[in-house]
Design a protein around this motif. Structure first.
Motif, mmCIF file in Angstrom:
data_model
loop_
_atom_site.group_PDB
_atom_site.id
_atom_site.type_symbol
_atom_site.label_atom_id
_atom_site.label_comp_id
_atom_site.label_asym_id
_atom_site.label_seq_id
_atom_site.Cartn_x
_atom_site.Cartn_y
_atom_site.Cartn_z
ATOM 1 N N SER A 1 0.857 -1.169 0.169
ATOM 2 C CA SER A 1 -0.087 0.036 -0.034
ATOM 3 C C SER A 1 0.909 1.067 0.001
ATOM 4 C CB SER A 1 -0.877 -0.014 1.293
ATOM 5 O OG SER A 1 -1.057 1.277 1.885
ATOM 6 N N LYS B 1 0.083 4.013 1.532
ATOM 7 C CA LYS B 1 -0.398 4.873 2.597
ATOM 8 C C LYS B 1 -0.422 3.922 3.974
ATOM 9 C CE LYS B 1 -3.901 7.989 3.187
ATOM 10 N NZ LYS B 1 -4.426 7.917 4.817
ATOM 11 N N VAL C 1 -3.829 1.989 7.043
ATOM 12 C CA VAL C 1 -4.911 1.290 6.062
ATOM 13 C C VAL C 1 -5.430 -0.248 6.623
ATOM 14 C CG1 VAL C 1 -4.663 2.575 4.228
ATOM 15 C CG2 VAL C 1 -3.656 0.393 4.281
ATOM 16 N N LYS D 1 -3.105 -2.695 6.943
ATOM 17 C CA LYS D 1 -2.107 -3.720 6.197
ATOM 18 C C LYS D 1 -1.535 -4.625 7.173
ATOM 19 C CE LYS D 1 1.564 -1.783 4.704
ATOM 20 N NZ LYS D 1 2.418 -2.286 5.272
ATOM 21 N N THR E 1 -6.986 -1.585 1.335
ATOM 22 C CA THR E 1 -7.243 -0.218 1.480
ATOM 23 C C THR E 1 -8.315 0.226 2.080
ATOM 24 O OG1 THR E 1 -7.359 1.789 0.012
ATOM 25 C CG2 THR E 1 -8.600 -0.315 -0.797
ATOM 26 N N ILE E 2 -8.464 1.281 2.823
ATOM 27 C CA ILE E 2 -9.796 1.820 3.339
ATOM 28 C C ILE E 2 -10.668 2.270 2.020
ATOM 29 C CG2 ILE E 2 -10.732 3.571 4.966
ATOM 30 C CD1 ILE E 2 -8.056 3.602 6.570
ATOM 31 N N SER F 1 -7.283 7.178 0.402
ATOM 32 C CA SER F 1 -6.670 5.781 0.499
ATOM 33 C C SER F 1 -6.687 5.068 -0.597
ATOM 34 C CB SER F 1 -7.339 4.877 1.680
ATOM 35 O OG SER F 1 -7.464 5.598 2.922
ATOM 36 N N THR F 2 -7.638 5.054 -1.519
ATOM 37 C CA THR F 2 -7.509 4.369 -2.803
ATOM 38 C C THR F 2 -6.867 5.258 -3.787
ATOM 39 O OG1 THR F 2 -9.561 5.623 -3.366
ATOM 40 C CG2 THR F 2 -9.863 3.261 -2.289
ATOM 41 N N THR G 1 -10.509 -2.732 3.776
ATOM 42 C CA THR G 1 -10.158 -2.816 5.359
ATOM 43 C C THR G 1 -10.989 -1.628 6.131
ATOM 44 O OG1 THR G 1 -8.548 -1.387 4.803
ATOM 45 C CG2 THR G 1 -8.117 -3.857 5.042
ATOM 46 N N LYS G 2 -11.296 -1.708 7.252
ATOM 47 C CA LYS G 2 -12.084 -0.597 8.215
ATOM 48 C C LYS G 2 -13.226 -0.359 7.493
ATOM 49 C CE LYS G 2 -8.049 1.062 10.543
ATOM 50 N NZ LYS G 2 -7.333 2.358 10.697
ATOM 51 N N HIS H 1 -17.800 5.070 2.207
ATOM 52 C CA HIS H 1 -17.224 3.644 2.257
ATOM 53 C C HIS H 1 -18.030 2.719 1.219
ATOM 54 C CE1 HIS H 1 -14.639 3.401 5.825
ATOM 55 N NE2 HIS H 1 -14.350 4.545 5.313
ATOM 56 N N GLU I 1 -14.410 -1.977 10.027
ATOM 57 C CA GLU I 1 -13.853 -1.411 11.252
ATOM 58 C C GLU I 1 -14.469 -1.870 12.472
ATOM 59 O OE1 GLU I 1 -12.033 2.525 11.488
ATOM 60 O OE2 GLU I 1 -14.028 3.144 12.113
#
Ligand SMILES: Nc1ncnc2c1ncn2[C@@H]1O[C@H](COP(=O)(O)OP(=O)(O)O)[C@@H](O)[C@H]1O
Ligand SMILES: [Mg+2]
Length: 286
Positions: A9, A11, A14, A16, A173-174, A179-180, A209-210, A218, A241
């Motif tokens: 990733s 970022k 996130v 990972k 990724t969130i 994040s994307t 994720t999350k 989201h 999350e």
């Protein structure tokens, strides 16, 4: 043959390392797989999810972390890194997880990254200084069913060592805009790197994720990713999350995965994601 999968990733934060740790624990406790975890991130989060901070401090003092591997690489010798003592066997604080081993990271990797970059730029080595990890784990890799490599959140020389050792990768990724944003960059960079080293590093998919089920951002971002033809594949099981998953980062004894990750859907999500990853790996890695 082991399937070697890098988690990558651009970022941080996130999820990972959390996903990498969870995949290893579920592969082991639910599916009887032998797993080697490789922590390449100098933040050492995956390492301290799997062993205590005291254990890590002892390993670090003895030089039994991946910082020794890269120090040897930079110095051009084999002085510090010894695979047999560096591999920590039977890690994880979950009693039912019995077949996960770990190559630990170190805070000392931060400084070594610059030396490794210099090595790559100087072209002192014909392979560009990216094959150190692959060569180091070669003697043990096929003892395992899966090798999971947690890469730092950038595409520097340490991550390239992770990718050069990998058959495939996943991108956690969130599902929000920031994040994307970097996903196409990762895909392009990995594709070009594959061409550089002469083989394809297969994309297994994006891991959500999350995930907040009550967040319109989201759900709309996830829909957009699923429709996006350049994103090859979003794995069907998301990780929500949850407080239990956040608490699971602490190294404390747990009897079972349900106790560690929570049983209000989290266990089933993680188990589902593990099946997704194992299935994709078996189908896509030749
Ligand atoms: N599904 C989740 N629900 C709640 N907290 C999470 C979840 N996944 C990760 N976290 C927390 O978010 C933070 C960042 O996660 P981490 O896995 O360390 O991310 P990364 O490796 O991408 O930097 C940590 O505090 C972790 O415990
Ligand atoms: Mg991390």
């Amino acid at each position: 043959m082991a399937k070697v999968i890098a988690t990558i990733s651009l970022k941080g934060g996130v999820g990972k390392s959390t996903v990498t740790a969870g995949l290893a624990e579920f592969m082991s406790a639910e599916f009887g797989q032998r797993v080697l975890l490789i922590d390449l991130d100098s933040q050492i989060n995956l390492t301290t999810m799997m062993i205590s901070e005291q254990q890590w401090a002892e390993l670090n003092k003895r030089g039994d972390t991946l910082a020794s591997l890269f120090a040897d690489a930079v110095n051009g010798n084999n002085e510090y890194f010894h695979l047999e003592t560096a591999i920590q066997r039977g890690v994880s604080p979950v009693k039912k997880v019995t077949t996960v081993d770990l190559l630990a990271s170190s805070l000392d990797l931060i400084e070594l990254q610059e030396d490794l970059s210099a090595l790559r730029v100087s072209q002192e080595r014909s392979d560009g200084g990216v094959q150190f990890l692959r060569e180091a784990i070669a003697p043990v890799v096929d003892y395992y069913d899966f090798v999971l490599i947690d890469c730092p959140p950038n595409i520097g020389p340490v991550t390239l060592n992770g990718l050069a050792a990998a058959d495939a990768y996943i991108i956690p990724t969130i599902p929000d805009f920031l994040s994307t944003y970097g996903i196409p960059q990762i895909q392009n960079r990995v594709r070009r790197f594959g061409e550089e080293i002469g083989r394809t590093i297969v994309e297994l998919g994006v891991v959500i994720t999350k995930y907040k089920s009550n967040s319109s951002v989201h759900s709309s971002t996830t829909k957009r990713l699923r429709r996006d033809p350049t994103i090859q594949h979003v794995l069907p099981n998301y990780i929500n999350e949850s407080n239990a998953i956040a608490a699971a980062a602490e190294f404390a004894p747990y009897g079972t995965l349900k106790v560690k990750y929570g049983n209000q859907g989290q266990f089933d999500q993680f188990r589902g994601l593990t099946v997704d990853v194992m299935t994709e790996a078996r189908e896509k890695i030749k």
